[in-house]
Design a protein around this motif. Structure first.
Motif, PDB file in Angstrom:
ATOM      1  N   ALA A  13       3.183  38.419  91.829  1.00 51.96           N
ATOM      2  CA  ALA A  13       3.580  39.904  91.443  1.00 51.96           C
ATOM      3  C   ALA A  13       3.999  39.487  92.873  1.00 51.96           C
ATOM      4  O   ALA A  13       4.213  39.875  93.436  1.00 51.96           O
ATOM      5  CB  ALA A  13       2.518  40.858  91.570  1.00 51.96           C
ATOM      6  N   GLY A  14       5.803  40.163  92.453  1.00 52.26           N
ATOM      7  CA  GLY A  14       6.359  40.334  93.425  1.00 52.26           C
ATOM      8  C   GLY A  14       7.659  38.991  94.009  1.00 52.26           C
ATOM      9  O   GLY A  14       8.646  38.652  94.224  1.00 52.26           O
ATOM     10  N   GLY A  15       7.318  38.027  93.081  1.00 56.87           N
ATOM     11  CA  GLY A  15       8.106  36.545  92.872  1.00 56.87           C
ATOM     12  C   GLY A  15       8.995  37.006  91.917  1.00 56.87           C
ATOM     13  O   GLY A  15       9.183  37.628  90.782  1.00 56.87           O
ATOM     14  N   SER A  16       9.630  35.927  91.373  1.00 58.29           N
ATOM     15  CA  SER A  16      10.881  35.225  90.764  1.00 58.29           C
ATOM     16  C   SER A  16      10.675  34.277  89.841  1.00 58.29           C
ATOM     17  O   SER A  16      10.162  33.346  90.199  1.00 58.29           O
ATOM     18  CB  SER A  16      11.882  35.546  91.549  1.00 58.29           C
ATOM     19  N   LEU A  17      11.193  35.100  88.439  1.00 56.43           N
ATOM     20  CA  LEU A  17      12.062  33.437  87.784  1.00 56.43           C
ATOM     21  C   LEU A  17      12.997  33.656  86.692  1.00 56.43           C
ATOM     22  O   LEU A  17      13.561  34.479  87.315  1.00 56.43           O
ATOM     23  CB  LEU A  17      10.744  34.012  86.226  1.00 56.43           C
ATOM     24  N   ARG A  18      13.362  32.347  86.478  1.00 55.12           N
ATOM     25  CA  ARG A  18      14.943  32.291  85.622  1.00 55.12           C
ATOM     26  C   ARG A  18      14.675  31.838  84.313  1.00 55.12           C
ATOM     27  O   ARG A  18      14.492  30.777  84.169  1.00 55.12           O
ATOM     28  CB  ARG A  18      15.896  32.241  86.526  1.00 55.12           C
ATOM     29  N   LEU A  19      14.799  32.604  83.667  1.00 55.86           N
ATOM     30  CA  LEU A  19      14.904  32.012  82.449  1.00 55.86           C
ATOM     31  C   LEU A  19      16.259  32.158  81.308  1.00 55.86           C
ATOM     32  O   LEU A  19      16.477  32.635  81.875  1.00 55.86           O
ATOM     33  CB  LEU A  19      14.370  33.148  81.173  1.00 55.86           C
ATOM     34  N   SER A  20      16.022  30.660  81.125  1.00 61.66           N
ATOM     35  CA  SER A  20      16.681  30.487  79.835  1.00 61.66           C
ATOM     36  C   SER A  20      17.002  29.996  78.995  1.00 61.66           C
ATOM     37  O   SER A  20      16.385  29.827  78.217  1.00 61.66           O
ATOM     38  CB  SER A  20      18.083  28.771  80.603  1.00 61.66           C
ATOM     39  N   CYS A  21      18.012  30.661  78.005  1.00 62.50           N
ATOM     40  CA  CYS A  21      18.469  30.514  76.719  1.00 62.50           C
ATOM     41  C   CYS A  21      19.414  29.667  76.213  1.00 62.50           C
ATOM     42  O   CYS A  21      20.720  29.579  76.251  1.00 62.50           O
ATOM     43  CB  CYS A  21      18.320  31.711  75.742  1.00 62.50           C
ATOM     44  N   ALA A  22      19.642  28.753  75.425  1.00 62.99           N
ATOM     45  CA  ALA A  22      20.825  27.784  75.004  1.00 62.99           C
ATOM     46  C   ALA A  22      20.561  27.893  73.917  1.00 62.99           C
ATOM     47  O   ALA A  22      19.319  27.795  72.910  1.00 62.99           O
ATOM     48  CB  ALA A  22      20.129  26.115  75.578  1.00 62.99           C
ATOM     49  N   ALA A  23      22.063  27.411  73.461  1.00 58.22           N
ATOM     50  CA  ALA A  23      22.735  27.863  71.673  1.00 58.22           C
ATOM     51  C   ALA A  23      23.507  26.751  71.479  1.00 58.22           C
ATOM     52  O   ALA A  23      23.500  26.104  72.442  1.00 58.22           O
ATOM     53  CB  ALA A  23      23.431  29.486  71.830  1.00 58.22           C
ATOM     54  N   SER A  24      22.708  26.816  70.129  1.00 55.84           N
ATOM     55  CA  SER A  24      23.404  25.772  69.092  1.00 55.84           C
ATOM     56  C   SER A  24      23.701  25.844  68.197  1.00 55.84           C
ATOM     57  O   SER A  24      23.289  26.772  67.306  1.00 55.84           O
ATOM     58  CB  SER A  24      22.852  24.049  69.806  1.00 55.84           C
TER      59      SER A  24
END
Length: 122
Positions: A13-24
């Protein structure tokens, strides 16, 4: 269109994440892209959407001010920067291509990725 989401994981809790989504399979420069999430036993919830030209973003009330949606220069990748994460953010996060109608409604989105699990520990 195939969507591949990545970046999920376990964070405190309090942390960070970065999600990615690549389309093809198709150029998505003329389509909005969005993120939804679904926690166990709950309905799919709107998180964020970015318009086709990146000019407008929409956010769910529960993530406003903490999450930021953006798109890569190639327009076929969408990101979700998640800061100040809370245990209630725990869910499987899905990326999707916006079709028409309300951006808040999952039925307005056409193609979906397979989801990436985000777990926030307290």
């Amino acid at each position: 269109v195939q969507l591949q989401a990545s970046g999920g994981g376990l964070v405190q809790a309090g942390g960070s994440l970065r999600l990615s989504c690549a389309a093809s399979g198709r150029t998505l420069s003329s389509h909005g892209l969005g993120w939804f999430r679904q926690a166990p036993g709950k309905e799919r919830e709107f998180v964020a959407t970015i318009s086709w030209n990146d000019a407008t973003t929409w956010y769910g009330d529960s993530v406003k001010g903490r999450f930021t949606i953006s798109r890569g220069n190639a327009k076929n990748t969408v990101y979700l920067q998640m800061n100040s994460l809370k245990p209630e953010d725990t869910a499987v996060y899905y990326c999707a291509v916006y079709g028409s109608g309300s951006v808040h409604y999952h039925g307005s989105h056409t193609y979906w990725g397979q989801g990436t699990l985000v777990t926030v520990s307290s």
